[in-house]
Design a protein around this motif. Structure first.
Motif, PDB file in Angstrom:
ATOM      1  N   SER A 229      39.137  68.705  30.687  1.00  0.00           N
ATOM      2  CA  SER A 229      38.288  69.296  31.730  1.00  0.00           C
ATOM      3  C   SER A 229      39.126  69.775  32.909  1.00  0.00           C
ATOM      4  CB  SER A 229      37.245  68.292  32.195  1.00  0.00           C
ATOM      5  OG  SER A 229      37.878  67.335  32.986  1.00  0.00           O
ATOM      6  N   SER A 231      38.829  69.499  36.610  1.00  0.00           N
ATOM      7  CA  SER A 231      37.958  68.812  37.548  1.00  0.00           C
ATOM      8  C   SER A 231      38.081  69.392  38.954  1.00  0.00           C
ATOM      9  CB  SER A 231      38.284  67.328  37.557  1.00  0.00           C
ATOM     10  OG  SER A 231      39.598  67.174  37.986  1.00  0.00           O
ATOM     11  N   MET A 232      36.993  69.272  39.706  1.00  0.00           N
ATOM     12  CA  MET A 232      37.012  69.625  41.131  1.00  0.00           C
ATOM     13  C   MET A 232      36.621  68.375  41.885  1.00  0.00           C
ATOM     14  SD  MET A 232      35.357  73.402  41.386  1.00  0.00           S
ATOM     15  CE  MET A 232      35.441  73.306  43.157  1.00  0.00           C
ATOM     16  N   ASN A 237      32.020  66.047  36.478  1.00  0.00           N
ATOM     17  CA  ASN A 237      32.639  66.626  35.305  1.00  0.00           C
ATOM     18  C   ASN A 237      32.025  66.137  34.024  1.00  0.00           C
ATOM     19  OD1 ASN A 237      34.912  68.210  34.899  1.00  0.00           O
ATOM     20  ND2 ASN A 237      35.975  66.912  36.390  1.00  0.00           N
ATOM     21  N   CYS A 253      33.726  78.442  35.934  1.00  0.00           N
ATOM     22  CA  CYS A 253      34.147  77.636  37.089  1.00  0.00           C
ATOM     23  C   CYS A 253      33.246  76.414  37.212  1.00  0.00           C
ATOM     24  CB  CYS A 253      34.114  78.464  38.380  1.00  0.00           C
ATOM     25  SG  CYS A 253      32.483  78.680  39.118  1.00  0.00           S
ATOM     26  N   GLY A 254      33.712  75.423  37.962  1.00  0.00           N
ATOM     27  CA  GLY A 254      32.979  74.165  38.080  1.00  0.00           C
ATOM     28  C   GLY A 254      31.550  74.341  38.571  1.00  0.00           C
ATOM     29  N   ARG A 257      28.405  74.542  36.360  1.00  0.00           N
ATOM     30  CA  ARG A 257      27.719  73.363  35.827  1.00  0.00           C
ATOM     31  C   ARG A 257      26.292  73.261  36.392  1.00  0.00           C
ATOM     32  NH1 ARG A 257      31.076  69.904  33.258  1.00  0.00           N
ATOM     33  NH2 ARG A 257      33.292  70.315  33.524  1.00  0.00           N
TER      34      ARG A 257
END
Ligand code: G6P
Length: 436
Positions: A229, A231-232, A237, A253-254, A257
């Motif tokens: 993954s 992650s941010m 995540n 991009c995150g 989600r």
């Protein structure tokens, strides 16, 4: 721009991110001769401005460079004759953010700083202020560049492009975060990875990933299908559904989600808000700790603890952008700018997030052409939301506001949109004179 001794003005100078900005200018001094940095804030931010401003002064002193740091609450005085104005302010401070994040959750809708109704509320508060700043720029430093990283960055940039004459580029750290995520997955250094991006701010996909110029998109996607993954710091995540990510065939991009995994994200946001508070509550504690550190008179570097914030590397991206404009570098950076035909499926006058050639005339998006139907619809609907939200923010128009929220893909119905809108207007009334 051949001028020596640049004047930089940072609105929201009391932000906890400021040390990163100062570090960015110190690092680039040889190519970017900054002489004066004005850190500007409002009365409510005065204490933070002093703390972080004094740290900035210590950092510069340590560097031995001939840079002057000025701290002020007088925006107009600061802006006069500036070469670059950067914006990193938050209207209503973190308390407004926490309200933005909490309100939609009552209706089972995602509560997030920039995505959905939370970002909408932030846009309503922020856009009139940025337009006001632009009036000052038009009058007092009409040749200056505005480099905006105040969120919602894409919408703010579009409002400036549509309603002012100011030369303006918007920034986000998500594209660089995606590249470093891919570098991590592939276990290689960041400089070997490049990406083609398509989309809007916080709604962007990497359609191609390259390692030393070789297209490795399929390999990265397969690794993601198998659980790797990117992650941010500020976004959970969950593993992507393997068949979903394989069929998408690109890297989301995150923030995507919130759309693709909406049910899980809402569920988690609701339980988090009960257990530890929304992200804004968590960030408030992180900020308190950071400012405690910043007070230390022996501290003269950017402390590593700043990395806990989702926006780390923003300011560095800003310094690098400023240097490319000043030095007419013609290099490629991923920024928010006016479409101008780069994405054939979108209007020319809207702002997109794309790879751009950066030179002394600004950001020139590299042609993208038509976009895949897998992502085209979502981009269209979110862009419509953004266009309507900007109209609402500029004109205080209730009907545009209601249409904006109703059209947003994370809001289930016009009835819920109306309830959320009415509450947003009520809880932000001190910041929304345009709706009076
Ligand atoms: C990401 C986004 C930024 C946002 C930040 C929030 O990096 O790209 O636009 O400001 O996260 O981080 P925070 O630590 O404030 O939740």
């Amino acid at each position: 721009m051949s001028k020596k001794g640049l004047k930089i003005v940072t609105i929201g100078g009391g932000s906890s991110y400021t040390p990163e900005l100062i570090e960015g200018f110190i690092k680039r001094y040889d190519e970017l001769p900054v002489k004066d940095i004005y850190l500007v804030d409002v009365e409510e931010g005065k204490e933070k401005l002093e703390i972080v401003g004094n740290l900035a002064k210590r950092m510069v002193e340590k560097s031995g460079l001939d840079i002057n740091i000025h701290l002020t609450l007088d925006r107009r005085e600061a802006i006069k004759d500036a070469d670059f104005v950067t914006t990193q302010f938050r209207v209503g401070q973190l308390d407004a953010r926490i309200k933005d994040e909490s309100l939609p959750l009552k209706y089972g809708v995602i509560g997030q700083e920039t995505t959905g109704p939370g970002g909408f509320a932030k846009g309503l508060r922020t856009i009139p202020v940025i337009l006001d700043i632009c009036k000052d720029i038009e009058e007092l430093c009409p040749n200056a560049w505005l480099i905006n990283f105040t969120n919602p960055s894409g919408m703010v940039t579009e409002a400036v492009a549509k309603y002012t004459k100011v030369k303006n580029i918007g920034l986000c750290n998500v594209p660089i975060g995606m590249r470093s995520g891919a570098a991590k997955i592939m276990d290689v250094s960041l400089d070997r990875i490049s990406m083609d991006y398509v989309g809007l701010n916080h709604l962007v996909w990497a359609t191609n990933v390259y390692l030393d110029g070789k297209n490795i998109t399929a390999e990265v996607v397969e690794k993601m299908a198998q659980g790797s993954s990117m992650s941010m710091k500020n976004i959970s995540n969950y593993p992507w559904e393997p068949e979903f990510i394989r069929s998408l065939g690109m890297v989301p991009c995150g923030y995507l989600r919130y759309y693709y995994q909406m049910d899980k994200m809402v569920e988690e946001a609701i339980s988090d808000s009960k257990e530890k508070g929304t992200r804004g509550v968590v960030v408030k504690k992180v900020e308190e700790e950071l400012f405690e550190l910043y007070k230390d008179k022996d501290l003269d570097i950017k402390p590593p603890q700043l990395e806990q914030r989702g926006g780390a590397h923003y300011s560095d991206a800003a310094c690098s952008l400023i240097s490319s404009i000043y030095n007419n570098k013609k290099d490629i950076q991923t920024v928010n700018t006016v479409n101008n035909g780069a994405i054939s499926d979108l209007p020319d006058n809207v702002v997109i997030e794309a790879n751009c050639v950066i030179d002394k005339y600004g950001a020139h998006p590299i042609n993208i052409g038509h976009i895949s139907p897998k992502i085209r619809g979502l981009i269209h609907v979110v862009k419509s939301y953004e266009e309507l939200a900007i109209e609402a923010a500029v004109h205080g128009d209730y009907h545009s506001a209601l249409q904006a929220l109703t059209v947003h893909p994370l809001v289930p119905s016009s009835a819920v949109a109306k309830k959320i809108l009415d509450e947003i207007l009520e809880q932000n009334k001190d910041y929304l004179p345009q709706f009076k």
